[in-house]
Design a protein around this motif. Structure first.
Motif, PDB file in Angstrom:
ATOM      1  N   LYS A 150       0.888  -0.986   0.039  1.00  0.00           N
ATOM      2  CA  LYS A 150      -0.041  -0.138   0.089  1.00  0.00           C
ATOM      3  C   LYS A 150       0.957   1.171  -0.175  1.00  0.00           C
ATOM      4  O   LYS A 150       1.912   1.268   0.684  1.00  0.00           O
ATOM      5  CB  LYS A 150      -0.891  -0.008   1.233  1.00  0.00           C
ATOM      6  N   GLY A 151       0.423   2.255  -0.804  1.00  0.00           N
ATOM      7  CA  GLY A 151       1.441   3.414  -0.687  1.00  0.00           C
ATOM      8  C   GLY A 151       0.829   4.469  -1.996  1.00  0.00           C
ATOM      9  O   GLY A 151       1.040   5.342  -2.076  1.00  0.00           O
ATOM     10  N   HIS A 152       0.489   3.671  -2.944  1.00  0.00           N
ATOM     11  CA  HIS A 152       0.111   4.406  -3.993  1.00  0.00           C
ATOM     12  C   HIS A 152      -1.063   5.315  -3.960  1.00  0.00           C
ATOM     13  O   HIS A 152      -2.124   4.746  -2.996  1.00  0.00           O
ATOM     14  CB  HIS A 152      -0.073   3.702  -5.296  1.00  0.00           C
ATOM     15  N   LEU A 154      10.450  -4.949  -6.718  1.00  0.00           N
ATOM     16  CA  LEU A 154       9.453  -4.733  -7.934  1.00  0.00           C
ATOM     17  C   LEU A 154       9.258  -2.968  -7.923  1.00  0.00           C
ATOM     18  O   LEU A 154       9.450  -2.530  -7.038  1.00  0.00           O
ATOM     19  CB  LEU A 154       8.237  -5.669  -7.940  1.00  0.00           C
ATOM     20  N   VAL A 155       8.891  -2.949  -9.100  1.00  0.00           N
ATOM     21  CA  VAL A 155       8.559  -1.419  -9.476  1.00  0.00           C
ATOM     22  C   VAL A 155       7.340  -1.365  -9.803  1.00  0.00           C
ATOM     23  O   VAL A 155       6.735  -2.304 -10.505  1.00  0.00           O
ATOM     24  CB  VAL A 155       9.647  -1.068 -10.417  1.00  0.00           C
ATOM     25  N   SER A 156       6.592  -0.376  -9.361  1.00  0.00           N
ATOM     26  CA  SER A 156       5.158  -0.204  -9.733  1.00  0.00           C
ATOM     27  C   SER A 156       4.779   1.309 -10.070  1.00  0.00           C
ATOM     28  O   SER A 156       5.507   2.355  -9.592  1.00  0.00           O
ATOM     29  CB  SER A 156       4.276  -0.443  -8.836  1.00  0.00           C
ATOM     30  N   SER A 157       4.018   1.579 -11.059  1.00  0.00           N
ATOM     31  CA  SER A 157       3.587   2.917 -11.397  1.00  0.00           C
ATOM     32  C   SER A 157       2.186   3.124 -11.359  1.00  0.00           C
ATOM     33  O   SER A 157       1.283   2.262 -11.601  1.00  0.00           O
ATOM     34  CB  SER A 157       4.248   3.279 -12.824  1.00  0.00           C
ATOM     35  N   SER A 158       1.901   4.268 -11.365  1.00  0.00           N
ATOM     36  CA  SER A 158       0.317   4.688 -11.031  1.00  0.00           C
ATOM     37  C   SER A 158      -0.096   5.939 -11.724  1.00  0.00           C
ATOM     38  O   SER A 158       0.668   6.533 -12.226  1.00  0.00           O
ATOM     39  CB  SER A 158       0.323   5.058  -9.485  1.00  0.00           C
ATOM     40  N   GLN A 159      -1.440   6.300 -11.697  1.00  0.00           N
ATOM     41  CA  GLN A 159      -2.263   7.354 -12.356  1.00  0.00           C
ATOM     42  C   GLN A 159      -1.628   8.684 -11.605  1.00  0.00           C
ATOM     43  O   GLN A 159      -1.730   9.625 -12.283  1.00  0.00           O
ATOM     44  CB  GLN A 159      -3.701   7.112 -12.227  1.00  0.00           C
ATOM     45  N   ASP A 160      -1.301   8.387 -10.382  1.00  0.00           N
ATOM     46  CA  ASP A 160      -0.977   9.582  -9.709  1.00  0.00           C
ATOM     47  C   ASP A 160       0.236  10.045  -9.672  1.00  0.00           C
ATOM     48  O   ASP A 160       0.917  11.177  -9.378  1.00  0.00           O
ATOM     49  CB  ASP A 160      -1.030   9.350  -8.115  1.00  0.00           C
ATOM     50  N   VAL A 218       6.348   6.631  -9.231  1.00  0.00           N
ATOM     51  CA  VAL A 218       6.864   5.145  -9.534  1.00  0.00           C
ATOM     52  C   VAL A 218       7.566   4.787  -8.164  1.00  0.00           C
ATOM     53  O   VAL A 218       8.138   5.504  -7.808  1.00  0.00           O
ATOM     54  CB  VAL A 218       7.773   5.350 -10.563  1.00  0.00           C
ATOM     55  N   ILE A 219       7.265   3.686  -7.764  1.00  0.00           N
ATOM     56  CA  ILE A 219       7.692   3.167  -6.325  1.00  0.00           C
ATOM     57  C   ILE A 219       8.527   1.792  -6.630  1.00  0.00           C
ATOM     58  O   ILE A 219       7.916   1.070  -7.239  1.00  0.00           O
ATOM     59  CB  ILE A 219       6.639   2.818  -5.449  1.00  0.00           C
ATOM     60  N   VAL A 220       9.727   1.825  -5.941  1.00  0.00           N
ATOM     61  CA  VAL A 220      10.438   0.465  -5.887  1.00  0.00           C
ATOM     62  C   VAL A 220      10.040   0.055  -4.567  1.00  0.00           C
ATOM     63  O   VAL A 220      10.511   0.455  -3.539  1.00  0.00           O
ATOM     64  CB  VAL A 220      11.956   0.654  -6.227  1.00  0.00           C
ATOM     65  N   TRP A 221       9.547  -1.416  -4.640  1.00  0.00           N
ATOM     66  CA  TRP A 221       9.393  -1.939  -3.316  1.00  0.00           C
ATOM     67  C   TRP A 221      10.176  -3.268  -2.862  1.00  0.00           C
ATOM     68  O   TRP A 221      10.542  -3.895  -3.694  1.00  0.00           O
ATOM     69  CB  TRP A 221       7.800  -2.691  -3.079  1.00  0.00           C
ATOM     70  N   ASP A 222      10.386  -3.557  -1.723  1.00  0.00           N
ATOM     71  CA  ASP A 222      10.774  -4.778  -1.461  1.00  0.00           C
ATOM     72  C   ASP A 222       9.823  -5.603  -0.861  1.00  0.00           C
ATOM     73  O   ASP A 222       9.121  -5.193   0.080  1.00  0.00           O
ATOM     74  CB  ASP A 222      11.716  -4.638   0.028  1.00  0.00           C
ATOM     75  N   THR A 253       7.814  -5.372   2.360  1.00  0.00           N
ATOM     76  CA  THR A 253       6.892  -4.412   1.752  1.00  0.00           C
ATOM     77  C   THR A 253       7.446  -2.905   2.175  1.00  0.00           C
ATOM     78  O   THR A 253       6.809  -2.079   2.157  1.00  0.00           O
ATOM     79  CB  THR A 253       5.289  -4.335   2.606  1.00  0.00           C
ATOM     80  N   ASN A 254       8.696  -2.847   2.458  1.00  0.00           N
ATOM     81  CA  ASN A 254       9.363  -1.568   2.400  1.00  0.00           C
ATOM     82  C   ASN A 254       9.401  -0.846   0.992  1.00  0.00           C
ATOM     83  O   ASN A 254       9.535  -1.379   0.206  1.00  0.00           O
ATOM     84  CB  ASN A 254      10.754  -1.285   3.078  1.00  0.00           C
ATOM     85  N   LYS A 255       9.300   0.679   1.202  1.00  0.00           N
ATOM     86  CA  LYS A 255       9.378   1.506  -0.104  1.00  0.00           C
ATOM     87  C   LYS A 255      10.794   1.795  -0.249  1.00  0.00           C
ATOM     88  O   LYS A 255      11.302   2.553   0.676  1.00  0.00           O
ATOM     89  CB  LYS A 255       8.567   2.423  -0.136  1.00  0.00           C
TER      90      LYS A 255
END
Lengths: 69, 365
Positions: free
Chosen positions: B60-62, B78-84, B87-91, B95-97
């Motif tokens: 959770k964080g986006h 992993l990396v994720s990207s969002s409509q907002d 772009v976040i890289v997670w462990d 679950t740390n960003k």
């Protein structure tokens, strides 16, 4: 880009492409399908999402809890 | 003048009819190889039992819809990207960003992890693909090191590094795909042929040579030779936009997910569609697909918030997974096949893993 070419030019490209593709080599599904099946059977033993992995080897196992030695 | 106009129309008409007859010939040639169905070949293969998948981590964080994600080769990040725009890289274990960057645009529809694990690429409504080196130096601003690599004339829908950090493949709403040199930003090859927005791409496993497959709003899936820029094979059996394409682990086939609510398997050597994964009860589009390590399972995320797990060989659904509270927009199996991650319009990412069970439990999350 597709939008910049005239309809005629696009059609010419399409015809050229189709002429090429008709000539592609192809194999029977009984042969290629079998190869897909063989691949799956060979790799199935290594597929963690298929067979599951022991909880102690699972990197995503539940956090916390006590270990009594 | 009138004579010219007439000639022009004749040429157009004759080209159209030539194209139609060639398409007919292509179908004929392909039909000759259709001697059996894939599920018939797999008749004797043991059926899969009931199994359940458990959500192990929820990221959770986006602040808005998650649009894309990609695993690092270390099978953990992993990396994720969002409509907002974030772009976040997670462990995924903790679950740390680990890193976060805000893009200058919203709708970051594409993101990818570099093979080295030292950089990420992303883009979307800015029409570009940018590369950000990942640094653990707290004093360094990640955005400051940003490198613009790809420039399209419409949105970036997908991106992927090739075998190294040096080249990136992109797909765009401008109807093309392109291969870029990361260091110089130079365009190395462009791929023309889709008649509308290209929505997805996937590189062939490295052992099978230099090809990739793309899918678009023209309902076509196209296989490309990366060196020549030529389309090698094209498939047009879907009835709507193709949102996701993924190579089969052996490289001999690929799967697609479409707004027509089906997923399909295309065999590259038989040069045809060999399976359709669908049910009358599934009426919402499939947004993303990926195979398990052996290729036996196909995971597909849908716009009805579920993930369906298909038996690739038998064509049947083996499991339906709930948990997301909005569309599933992206889904990838981890590099070692131990888990898969799904991202959703519900702002979260969930990492799921197979849980061995003796009883027929139904997990409702």
């Amino acid at each position: 880009m597709a939008q910049e070419l005239s309809e005629k030019e696009l059609l010419k490209m399409e015809v050229q492409q189709l002429k090429k593709e008709v000539k592609n080599p192809r194999a029977l599904i009984s042969k290629t399908g079998k190869e897909i099946k063989d691949y799956v059977e060979a790799e199935a033993g290594n597929d963690p999402l298929l067979k599951g992995i022991p909880e102690d080897k699972n990197p995503f196992k539940e956090k916390g809890g006590c270990i009594i030695s | 003048m009138a004579a010219d106009g007439l000639h022009e129309n004749e040429t157009l008409a004759s080209l159209k009819s030539e194209a139609e007859s060639l398409k007919g010939k292509l179908e004929e040639e392909r039909a000759k190889l259709h001697d059996v169905e894939l599920h018939q070949v797999a008749e004797r293969v043991e059926a899969l039992g009931q199994f359940v998948m458990k959500t192990r981590r929820t990221l959770k964080g986006h602040g808005n819809k998650v649009l894309c994600m990609d695993w690092c080769k270390d099978k953990r990040r992993l990396v994720s990207s969002s409509q907002d725009g974030k772009v976040i890289v997670w462990d995924s274990f903790t679950t740390n960003k680990e890193h976060a960057v805000t893009m200058p645009c919203t709708w970051v529809m594409a993101c990818a992890y570099a093979p080295s694990g030292c950089a990420i690429a992303c883009g979307g409504l800015d029409n570009k693909c940018s590369v950000y080196p990942l640094t653990f130096d707290k004093n360094e601003n990640m955005a400051a090191k940003k490198k613009s690599v790809a420039m399209h004339t419409n949105y970036l829908s997908a991106c992927s590094f090739t075998n190294s950090d040096m080249q990136i493949l992109t797909a765009s709403g401008d109807g093309t795909c392109a291969l870029w040199d990361v260091e110089s930003g130079q365009l190395l090859q462009s791929f023309h042929g889709h008649g509308a927005d290209v929505l997805c791409l996937d590189l062939a496993p490295s052992e099978t040579g230099n090809t990739f497959v793309s899918g678009g709003c023209d309902k076509k899936a196209m296989v490309w030779d990366m060196r020549s820029g030529q389309c090698v094979q094209a498939f047009e059996t879907h009835e709507s936009d193709i949102n996701s394409v993924r190579y089969y682990p052996s490289g001999d086939a690929f799967a697609s997910g479409s707004d027509d609510a089906t997923c399909r398997l295309y065999d590259l050597r038989a040069d045809r569609e060999v399976a359709i994964y669908s049910k009358e009860s599934i009426i919402f589009g499939a947004s993303s697909v990926d195979f398990s390590l052996s290729g036996r399972l196909l995971f597909a995320g849908y716009n009805d918030y579920t993930i369906n797990v298909w038996d690739v060989l038998k064509g049947s659904r083996v499991s339906i997974l709930f948990g997301h509270e909005n569309r599933v927009s992206t889904l990838r199996v981890s590099p070692d096949g131990t888990a898969f991650c799904s991202g959703s319009w519900d702002h979260t990412l969930r990492v799921k893993h197979f849980r061995v069970t003796n009883e027929a439990e139904i997990w409702v999350e």
